[in-house]
Write a protein that holds these residues in place. Structure first.
Motif, short mmCIF file in Angstrom:
data_model
loop_
_atom_site.label_atom_id
_atom_site.label_comp_id
_atom_site.label_asym_id
_atom_site.label_seq_id
_atom_site.Cartn_x
_atom_site.Cartn_y
_atom_site.Cartn_z
N VAL C 292 -30.25 -6.43 11.25
CA VAL C 292 -30.52 -5.05 11.63
C VAL C 292 -29.26 -4.19 11.68
N ALA C 298 -34.03 -0.44 8.40
CA ALA C 298 -34.46 -0.87 9.72
C ALA C 298 -35.37 0.15 10.38
N CYS C 320 -38.98 -10.32 6.80
CA CYS C 320 -38.59 -8.92 6.97
C CYS C 320 -39.84 -8.13 7.34
S1 SF4 Z 1 -36.66 -6.75 9.38
FE1 SF4 Z 1 -36.21 -6.16 7.31
S2 SF4 Z 1 -36.02 -3.97 7.43
FE2 SF4 Z 1 -35.93 -4.71 9.49
S3 SF4 Z 1 -33.74 -4.92 9.84
FE3 SF4 Z 1 -34.48 -6.87 9.18
S4 SF4 Z 1 -34.15 -6.81 7.06
FE4 SF4 Z 1 -34.00 -4.74 7.69
#
Ligand code: SF4
Lengths: 279, 314, 341
Positions: C292, C298, C320
């Motif tokens: 993140v 994010a 993700c």
């Molecule tokens: S979940 Fe996916 S979009 Fe969210 S911070 Fe992690 S990598 Fe990035």
């Protein structure tokens, strides 16, 4: 690094801290020795020959009834004096020669380094004996001999360090901006090469005491009325089958002092190492 | 190719010899006042003084004196003892073999002891053996060898009565008494050596045990034992070879002390007595022989190193 | 291709207890390698890929402890439960490894031939002399010219590429079933890199070895691997076949790695240029998704809840909350470009 941070880092090393305290006390004792000894170190008292430790004579007396504790205290003065004097010669002669040799280079440097290699090849004790036998046997000459033995070591160290520092960008910059050789050596080279030299010097203090006591033990160093721990052990040796413990005290004194010097050197090496940031 | 390498190294030795002999020679210049008088004492007769002056060549310019002296030395002529009149080279020959036996024993003790402590300390890290090795490594260089010698005499000769306190028999005469008598002096001589080798080899081994090629060896399936002895040790020994070479010089110097204490009739004792008697020609002779030996050993060390390390091009 | 599973890593958790809390170099990863498959494990340094591979070899430093529910099944046998002595029989024999820097990974004081023969003598009942013969064959096989003479050469006498070939010969000495290649080309020149990769692929075809390729360079992966695992902070964040990953990287981190592949035409970019920020301190991992702090996509949820590795529509697995889709990619390209500069 300021002096204060170096000192702090040094004191953070436990063994170095203890050694520092020990050597500090030893230096104070050495300075005050003539005033605090309970007896004249060689005052004979034939009524009390080889008496065991008592409240009167803390460590007992030797074959002539002299107080061993007093001799031991006076011996510390000899050891410290010899070590400090011996280390001055390489610091004031060897280091400058090494810096000049490394800074200017060329044929003089080559010849100089060959000579240094030559002297280093000679076993230290042998060279010391050779020098003292030529100069005459006494403590002063023994200290000179030790200093002479150390000189090429320090010259070589200073030269190597100078070679490194000389090619640093800030020295180049100083040169370009018109700084003279003397200025560069005093302002840039000396401050930058001092840490390893200080470390080496603290180790050599130990070695100096080792050689001094050895020479004195052989009868080639301190002569009466000077007292060396080496002499005391030699006297103990002559009575080894009757009173072997007579050499224990000077033996322990030598051992602890040399160990302390080594630990201090180890600590200084860590404290002065620019790479080793405190964790 | 190897021969060329040898020759190159030899070429380096020659200036070294010249410089060190010059140093030995110039020791005489350090003698304050008239060296001849200093050697013979004030009571010497005029003829004797003149004779010694001529013998030492002191009536000539210094450089000429040196070459004269060197030329004689190369031909084995080191003059006569001022005190006894004995030929210096003879006195040296008598004592050299004795000292060599002592030094070789000291060397063997140092290497065997150093290897033993360093390897056990690495093999059993943080065990009591490891602590003994580290303790020994620190303490061994801090104890003057005369102290070691005496402690050994007190325990093993005076208290336990296992071995004689003093004396010497050559190995060629009586090997058994040689061994009995050499053990204490040999150990006194080698304590510092054991400590130095232990310390250096231990840190060197620690480094090589972490080396990538040792990891490769493990990935092939070798045991810890094989990793140390087949992969780590030979690499770790390389820098230690130089240390061992340097140790030889230190040890040669230390014979002075050890021979005096154990009453061993070697070069060390010879030189100590000679200094007491202001027998300067003997002192010069002993110092000269010792230096030549050190230089020869350094030469051999260089060659051994080159043989052990395939990366060194001849 | 054979579909039998050779290696199965289940919930591997390799932790280092420390006074400031547990460091988790490998935090619950699971994957498997089929026979004859080349699987790439991709990530930056510190992602846990090397610790994972050394766990398989049983060569991790003593400070690293495995959680009891972890297992590494090699042909059904749990390597984590084996004794050191049993492991030694497998190392170099069934599982072999090659390392990043061939110069430092070869013993400088032994000739190449002896280093190859050592492996053979350790595991097969043959003499050194016979082993040397096998070593000669191996040197020929890995493409070292003038092998007869090279047998007696020391590592410093070989070029970088030749050294890595020699390393591969050592690894192949006992016909292993699994070869772990830890950054095998990182220390080499670009031209030599592809030679070595070709060699690995050829050998895989010839002997049917499975290869676990550890690398930080997706370019290497594209040339060599069948399947890709992307690791970040001790966890697998995306898994798929090479085609799937390259066509549609779904995890923003994978996308970043992809952007850092040096293109033939443009100047090469460091990973750091392509992905802003740094790998977080292992003792201060963020709440929620580990990525993140560096992610351009994010959302609020990412800061609170950790995503889990889930199968997605395309068949790949990704961890993700906002996986990238093919359509979104072109759009987002502009966005991430802004962040990069
Ligand atoms: S979940 Fe996916 S979009 Fe969210 S911070 Fe992690 S990598 Fe990035």
């Amino acid at each position: 690094m300021s002096f204060k941070t170096i000192f702090k880092r040094l004191m953070a090393e436990r063994l170095a801290f203890i050694s520092f305290i020990f050597l500090g006390i030893l230096v104070i004792i050495a300075l005050l020795a003539p005033y605090i000894v309970p007896y004249e170190p060689f005052k004979q008292d034939l009524t009390k020959v080889m008496s065991p430790p008592s409240t009167e004579h803390w460590l007992g007396t030797d074959g002539l009834g002299s107080d061993i504790f007093s001799q031991l205290l006076m011996g510390s003065q000899t050891a410290i004096k010899a070590a400090l004097f011996a280390i001055m010669i390489p610091l004031f002669i060897g280091v400058p020669l090494g810096i000049l040799s490394g800074y200017f280079g060329g044929i003089i440097d080559d010849i100089f380094m060959r000579i240094v290699d030559g002297i280093i090849a000679i076993p230290a004790i042998i060279l010391a004996l050779g020098i003292t036998s030529a100069l005459g046997v006494n403590l002063m000459n023994a200290m000179m001999a030790i200093g002479i033995i150390f000189t090429p070591q320090f010259a070589r160290l200073a030269r190597g360090q100078t070679l490194q520092v000389r090619s640093e960008p800030y020295v180049e910059a100083a040169k370009i901006s018109g700084a003279g050789s003397v200025w560069i050596m005093v302002r840039h080279i000396i401050p930058n090469i001092s840490p390893p030299i200080v470390v080496q010097a603290s180790f050599n203090l130990s070695i100096a005491i080792l050689i001094e006591t050895t020479l004195s033990f052989l009868g080639m160093g301190a002569q009466q009325p000077e007292v060396s721990w080496g002499n005391l052990i030699q006297q103990g040796y002559s009575m080894i089958d009757m009173y072997p413990w007579m050499m224990v005290y000077p033996g322990i004194a030598i051992l602890l002092t040399i160990l302390a010097g080594n630990f201090l050197g180890d600590g200084l090496r860590v404290a002065l190492d620019p790479k080793q940031r405190k964790s | 190719m190897f021969l060329k390498f040898l020759l190159r190294r030899l070429l380096y030795v020659i200036p070294m010899l010249l410089i060190t002999t010059l140093i030995v020679f110039s020791l005489i210049l350090l003698i304050p006042g008239d060296p001849v008088l200093a050697m013979l004492g004030d009571s010497a007769t005029h003829e004797k003084v003149e004779e010694l002056r001529r013998q030492l060549g002191l009536d000539q310019p210094v450089m000429l004196q040196y070459f004269h002296w060197l030329n004689n030395a190369i031909h084995g002529d080191l003059g006569r003892s001022i005190f006894t009149g004995q030929l210096v080279d003879e006195a040296l020959m008598q004592t050299l073999f004795v000292t060599m036996q002592l030094v070789v024993v000291g060397m063997i003790f140092s290497i065997v002891g150093g290897l033993f402590f360093a390897i056990t300390s690495i093999y059993f890290p943080n065990s009591w053996m490891d602590y003994v090795a580290r303790f020994f490594g620190t303490l061994g260089t801090a104890i003057p060898n005369f102290l070691v010698a005496m402690v050994l005499i007190i325990f093993f000769s005076l208290k336990l009565n296992w071995v004689p306190a003093t004396g010497f028999t050559s190995i060629v005469h009586e090997p058994v008494s040689f061994l009995q008598q050499i053990i204490l002096p040999g150990f006194s001589l080698s304590l510092a050596g054991i400590a130095v080798i232990t310390r250096h080899l231990r840190s060197s081994l620690m480094e090589t045990m972490d080396a990538d090629y040792v990891r490769t060896a493990y990935s092939k399936g070798v045991s810890r034992y094989q990793a140390i002895f087949k992969h780590s040790l030979q690499n770790a020994m390389l820098p230690v070879v130089t240390t061992i070479g340097l140790l030889f010089g230190t040890m040669l110097g230390a014979t002075v002390v050890v021979e005096t204490i154990f009453a061993i009739p070697g070069m060390g004792q010879l030189v100590v007595n000679a200094i007491g008697q202001r027998d300067f020609t003997i002192v010069q002779g002993v110092v000269l022989v010792m230096i030549v030996m050190v230089i020869v050993i350094n030469f051999i060390t260089d060659i051994v190193y080159a043989l052990l390390d395939p990366r060194i091009e001849y | 291709m054979n579909t039998e599973t050779l290696l199965k890593v289940n919930h591997l958790k390799a932790y280092i207890p420390s006074s400031k809390g547990e460091i988790k170099p490998v935090n619950d990863i699971s994957f498997s390698i089929k026979k004859g498959e080349i699987v790439a494990l991709v990530g930056e340094s510190g992602s846990g890929k090397s610790v994972s591979s050394l766990s398989i070899m049983g060569l991790n430093a003593g400070a690293i402890k495995y959680r009891p529910d972890s297992s590494i099944l090699f042909e059904g046998q749990d390597l984590l439960k084996l004794k050191e002595k049993e492991l030694r029989k497998i190392r170099g024999n069934d599982i072999a490894m090659i390392f990043q820097d061939p110069m430092s990974s070869l013993n400088p004081v032994h000739p190449i031939g002896r280093q190859i023969a050592e492996s053979i003598v350790l595991h097969k009942k043959v003499s050194y002399k016979e082993a040397k013969k096998t070593a000669l064959d191996l040197l020929n096989k890995v493409g070292i010219p003038d092998a007869e003479r090279r047998l007696n050469d020391y590592p410093h006498q070989l070029s970088g590429g030749m050294r890595q070939r020699a390393m591969i010969a050592i690894a192949l000495a006992c016909n292993p079933k699994l070869l772990i290649a830890d950054e095998p080309t990182t220390a080499l020149d670009v031209t030599i890199q592809s030679q070595i990769l070709n060699l690995l692929r050829d050998l895989q075809k010839e002997f049917g070895i499975s290869i676990l390729l550890i690398t930080h360079d997706l370019g290497v992966v594209a040339e060599t691997a069948d399947r890709v695992l992307v690791m970040y902070c001790g966890q697998i964040v995306e898994e798929g076949t090479v085609e799937e990953i390259f066509e549609n990287p779904q995890h923003p981190y994978t996308k970043g790695l992809m952007d850092s592949i040096p293109s033939l035409y443009g100047p090469s970019k460091e990973i750091l240029d392509a992905i802003p920020g740094v790998v977080p301190n292992p003792l201060e991992l963020p709440n929620g998704c580990n990525f993140v702090t560096r992610c351009a996509f994010a959302t609020e949820k990412c800061y609170e809840v950790s995503p889990v590795l889930e199968k997605h529509s395309s068949g790949t697995r990704v961890s993700c909350w906002n996986p990238l889709t093919k359509e979104a990619l072109s759009e987002n390209d502009r966005e991430s470009a802004v962040i990069v500069t």
